[in-house]
Each structure stands twice: as C-alpha cells, then as structure tokens.
Scaffold this motif. Structure first.
Motif, PDB file in Angstrom:
ATOM      1  N   VAL A   7       3.493  -7.432  -9.880  1.00  0.00           N
ATOM      2  CA  VAL A   7       3.198  -6.093  -9.364  1.00  0.00           C
ATOM      3  C   VAL A   7       3.514  -5.057 -10.432  1.00  0.00           C
ATOM      4  N   GLN A   8       4.643  -5.205 -11.113  1.00  0.00           N
ATOM      5  CA  GLN A   8       5.012  -4.257 -12.170  1.00  0.00           C
ATOM      6  C   GLN A   8       3.995  -4.273 -13.301  1.00  0.00           C
ATOM      7  N   ARG A   9       3.506  -5.468 -13.647  1.00  0.00           N
ATOM      8  CA  ARG A   9       2.501  -5.560 -14.707  1.00  0.00           C
ATOM      9  C   ARG A   9       1.208  -4.857 -14.283  1.00  0.00           C
ATOM     10  N   TYR A  30      -0.565  -0.648  -4.858  1.00  0.00           N
ATOM     11  CA  TYR A  30      -0.244  -0.937  -3.457  1.00  0.00           C
ATOM     12  C   TYR A  30      -1.508  -0.966  -2.603  1.00  0.00           C
ATOM     13  N   HIS A  31      -2.412  -0.021  -2.835  1.00  0.00           N
ATOM     14  CA  HIS A  31      -3.657   0.016  -2.056  1.00  0.00           C
ATOM     15  C   HIS A  31      -4.448  -1.281  -2.242  1.00  0.00           C
ATOM     16  N   LEU A  32      -4.594  -1.697  -3.498  1.00  0.00           N
ATOM     17  CA  LEU A  32      -5.353  -2.924  -3.759  1.00  0.00           C
ATOM     18  C   LEU A  32      -4.673  -4.138  -3.125  1.00  0.00           C
ATOM     19  N   LEU A  33      -3.360  -4.217  -3.247  1.00  0.00           N
ATOM     20  CA  LEU A  33      -2.637  -5.376  -2.711  1.00  0.00           C
ATOM     21  C   LEU A  33      -2.565  -5.362  -1.176  1.00  0.00           C
ATOM     22  N   GLU A  34      -2.447  -4.185  -0.584  1.00  0.00           N
ATOM     23  CA  GLU A  34      -2.315  -4.099   0.868  1.00  0.00           C
ATOM     24  C   GLU A  34      -3.653  -4.161   1.599  1.00  0.00           C
ATOM     25  N   ARG A  35      -4.675  -3.495   1.050  1.00  0.00           N
ATOM     26  CA  ARG A  35      -5.896  -3.281   1.831  1.00  0.00           C
ATOM     27  C   ARG A  35      -7.194  -3.745   1.198  1.00  0.00           C
ATOM     28  N   ASN A  36      -7.199  -4.027  -0.107  1.00  0.00           N
ATOM     29  CA  ASN A  36      -8.489  -4.279  -0.725  1.00  0.00           C
ATOM     30  C   ASN A  36      -8.399  -5.297  -1.865  1.00  0.00           C
TER      31      ASN A  36
END
Length: 198
Positions: A7-9, A30-36
């Motif tokens: 995530v940091q990278r 966060y948006h990409l990982l959570e929703r898309n």
C-alpha cells in the motif's frame, strides 16, 4: 499506524503525478483498493502499455506510436510551416482550433536552467539542424509569456536570425468575450503590442 509495504509503495508511486501529494495519493490508493480494483488493474495495464508503446515522433518530438506522428505523416499538411510549442497539450489545443494546417515542433518544456532544461534537452539542436537543411520556410512560436517561455522564444529568434526562415509569434492578449475591465495590465500591454490593422 503504518501502511503495509504494498500500500505504501502504491501511495509513493502515485505521488509522481503532477499536483498529487501524499494525502491525495493516499485517497486515490484507498479508493482503488476499497471500491475499484478492476479500474486499478485497467489503469495499471494502460500505463504499462503507454510507457512501452508511446515514443517521440522522429520529426516533431510529439507523442507517437509509430516513427512519425499522425500530423507529420499526413501529406495534406503544410510541411514547410512549423509551429513551435512547449508540450503535446499545446498541439492538441491548436488542433482543436482548426485554424492551423502546418507541422509542429514539440519542445517538451521550456528553457529553465534551474530545472536542468537547456537547449539540448528541448531538442533545439534538432530544430537548428532542420533549419540548416532548408526544410522550414516559416517558424511560428507558440511559447508562453512566462519568463521561461520568453527566454525560449529569444533563443529561437537568435537561432533563426541570419536565415531566410520567416519567424512570427502567435498573438497574445484579450480573450474572446473578455471585458477589458477584467483583463490585467500585462495582458493588455501584449494586446496593444500585437495589434494589427483592420
């Protein structure tokens, strides 16, 4: 709390985009990982494809997928008329106007010694070679009115001086539909210097 290394990278990588700081990059990640996640995969694939498949046109330095961009490869364009611009975005803006039918030379920046952008980095040696070979009859400068844009225009002016190449600069001034009372003094000064007879 620290992010996991992956995530940091991702966050650190997103900060390479212009105008994206650590907070914006974190929101994007966060948006990409959570929703898309599918959108993130498509984005990654498109970026990898563009990084590997897009190069600079051999003649004008614009973005291209072949040796020549679509403008340089078009036989209907006026090849001996060249407009010098700072970026591919400038080419797009001029093309959308529908008024210009010549070729381009894309600097990919403007003279800025502090940023390590000298004549060679901007390809001005290539432009000078083309001028020397007699490929160009008219050169139109479409650089900005910033300090860097003015320095770039002066450098090119000095390059062209003593040749038979016609040199001009696009007009600067009052925008269409603009009221004079809202236009700043420097813009008005440019407009007065660039006036032409009716």
């Amino acid at each position: 709390m620290k992010h996991s290394p992956r995530v940091q990278r991702l966050i650190d990588t997103l900060t390479c985009l212009p105008g994206v700081g650590p907070r914006s990059a974190q929101r994007m990640a966060y948006h990409l990982l959570e929703r898309n996640r599918d959108g993130g995969r498509l984005l990654a694939a498109a970026m990898a494809d563009a990084m590997d498949g897009v190069q600079q046109c051999q003649r004008c330095r614009n973005f291209a997928e072949e040796a020549l961009c679509s403008v340089c490869a078009d036989p209907r364009r006026q090849a001996r008329q060249v407009c010098v611009v700072a970026s591919p975005a400038d080419v797009l803006a001029i093309e959308q106007s529908g008024e210009y039918h010549g070729h381009y030379f894309v600097l990919m920046g403007q003279l800025s010694p502090l940023d390590g952008l000298g004549p060679r980095q901007l390809g001005l040696d290539v432009l000078e070679q083309r001028l020397g070979e007699g490929e160009i009859d008219e050169l139109i400068l479409a650089t900005s009115t910033t300090v860097e844009g003015e320095a770039t225009a002066h450098y090119i002016h000095d390059m062209v001086e003593g040749t038979t190449v016609s040199l001009s600069r696009i007009a600067q001034g009052v925008p269409m539909g603009g009221d004079l009372e809202y236009v700043d003094g420097a813009t008005l000064a440019h407009a007065f210097r660039g006036r032409r007879p009716l």
